[in-house]
Design an enzyme around this catalytic site. Sequence first.
Site, mmCIF file in Angstrom:
data_model
loop_
_atom_site.group_PDB
_atom_site.id
_atom_site.type_symbol
_atom_site.label_atom_id
_atom_site.label_comp_id
_atom_site.label_asym_id
_atom_site.label_seq_id
_atom_site.Cartn_x
_atom_site.Cartn_y
_atom_site.Cartn_z
ATOM 1 C CD1 TRP A 33 -0.075 0.399 3.627
ATOM 2 C CD2 TRP A 33 0.060 -1.758 3.434
ATOM 3 N NE1 TRP A 33 0.885 -0.759 4.432
ATOM 4 C CE2 TRP A 33 0.508 -1.778 4.007
ATOM 5 C CE3 TRP A 33 -0.306 -2.549 2.137
ATOM 6 C CZ2 TRP A 33 0.949 -2.510 5.257
ATOM 7 C CZ3 TRP A 33 -0.786 -4.201 3.544
ATOM 8 C CH2 TRP A 33 0.255 -4.056 4.634
ATOM 9 C CD GLU A 46 -4.159 3.774 7.568
ATOM 10 O OE1 GLU A 46 -3.691 2.867 9.040
ATOM 11 O OE2 GLU A 46 -2.499 3.913 7.542
ATOM 12 C CE1 TYR A 129 -2.977 5.282 12.431
ATOM 13 C CE2 TYR A 129 -4.713 4.097 11.786
ATOM 14 C CZ TYR A 129 -3.024 4.943 11.877
ATOM 15 O OH TYR A 129 -2.912 4.477 10.775
ATOM 16 C CG ASP A 147 -0.415 4.000 15.763
ATOM 17 O OD1 ASP A 147 0.267 4.363 16.497
ATOM 18 O OD2 ASP A 147 -0.385 2.589 14.624
#
Length: 374
Positions: A33, A46, A129, A147
């Site tokens: 990614w 994510e 987040y 996070d």
Amino acid sequence: MISMTRLRDDETARAIGRALLAWYVLHRRELPWRQSLDPYAVWVSEMMLQQTQVATVIPYFERWMQRFPDVATLAAAAESDVLHAWQGLGYYSRARNLQRAATRMVEHHDGRVPASINALRALPGIGPYSAGAIASIAYGQAEPLVDGNVNRVLSRLFALRGDPNRAPLKAAIWDYARALVSAAERAPGDFNQALMELGATVCTPRAPRCTSCPLAALCQAKKLDLVEQLPELPARAKATPVHMVAVVATRNACVLVGRLKADAPRWAGMWLFPNAEVKSGQTPEAAVRDVLFRTAGLRGSPSSIVCVVRHSVTRFRITLDAYRTLEPSGVARALSVAEIAWKSPMDLAALAMPAAHRIIAERVLSDSAGAGGS
DNA sequence: AAGGCGGGGGT
DNA sequence: ACCCCAGCCTT
């Protein structure tokens, strides 16, 4: 510790940004990614990474992008296909939220992942987040993110005492993260990823590699010898043991599986073997007979163990005994499930099943292949 | 076999 | 501002 007011206009914030970005250029892992900044790919990765580690996510991500290459494809997909692609990653509400959000993007955002924090936050499955991650990584905005890795890195870097997941430290860490990403404004996405990458590979929960850390000279915890003490996370409650049974009922070389109702508290829409907790004072055999009747209206008793699956989920440690039940009597009806079906062991592969039940299905398949070949 | 980790949603 | 969530990996 370095105060927020000092950090905001201090050279310290810029020094942290420079050191971290220089380190990241050399040490970033090449991940699928990270090959493009396609907002859809960033969003999918994510969501997958939320409760799952990088190595586990990689093959899922690649299959997912083949199968659902863009927002419109995902929005139009059958939920059963979405769940099947997610099968084994756990926490399946993530997959359902991903598809619900894709539908909303088609309806309200021209089929694209929105760029603003507020629009992102309004989508199911996207919290503080994820909104920060998408805004900074995919769209280059100087938005912070926090996070577990960032909690750990910043708790140590600034020697912050207290539980980073509770007010007031939680708010303070977001403030630090915002001040830092603002000072790294030329590359906010890289800065945020660098912060998390440092936490994942150097500033680890145990045995941190401080000698390899680009921030060691600036680290207050290192200076005060508090690295091992921070962050101050509360001890977790001990896992509760749970004993469950699953029923592998067989008829004409097929096995019985049920698809859970849409409003099931977990695994909604997924396929499972009939299963139930063994209540205290109850024998596993009685639990098998009981759940087979309540799920499918069939009468039968267990004959042998197929396998025992041990798995942990949240605060439960589950021992799941799978019992074979040969030729139960009656016509299978979907009583406590949305749909009940007799499937050949081979056909089970096409169904979305949670990990523990997939293990049973694989065992059933290998047993049947062995029986057929002998 | 036991312990560790975590972001979002619901209340 | 809590509390809960039904997995996986490391030790």
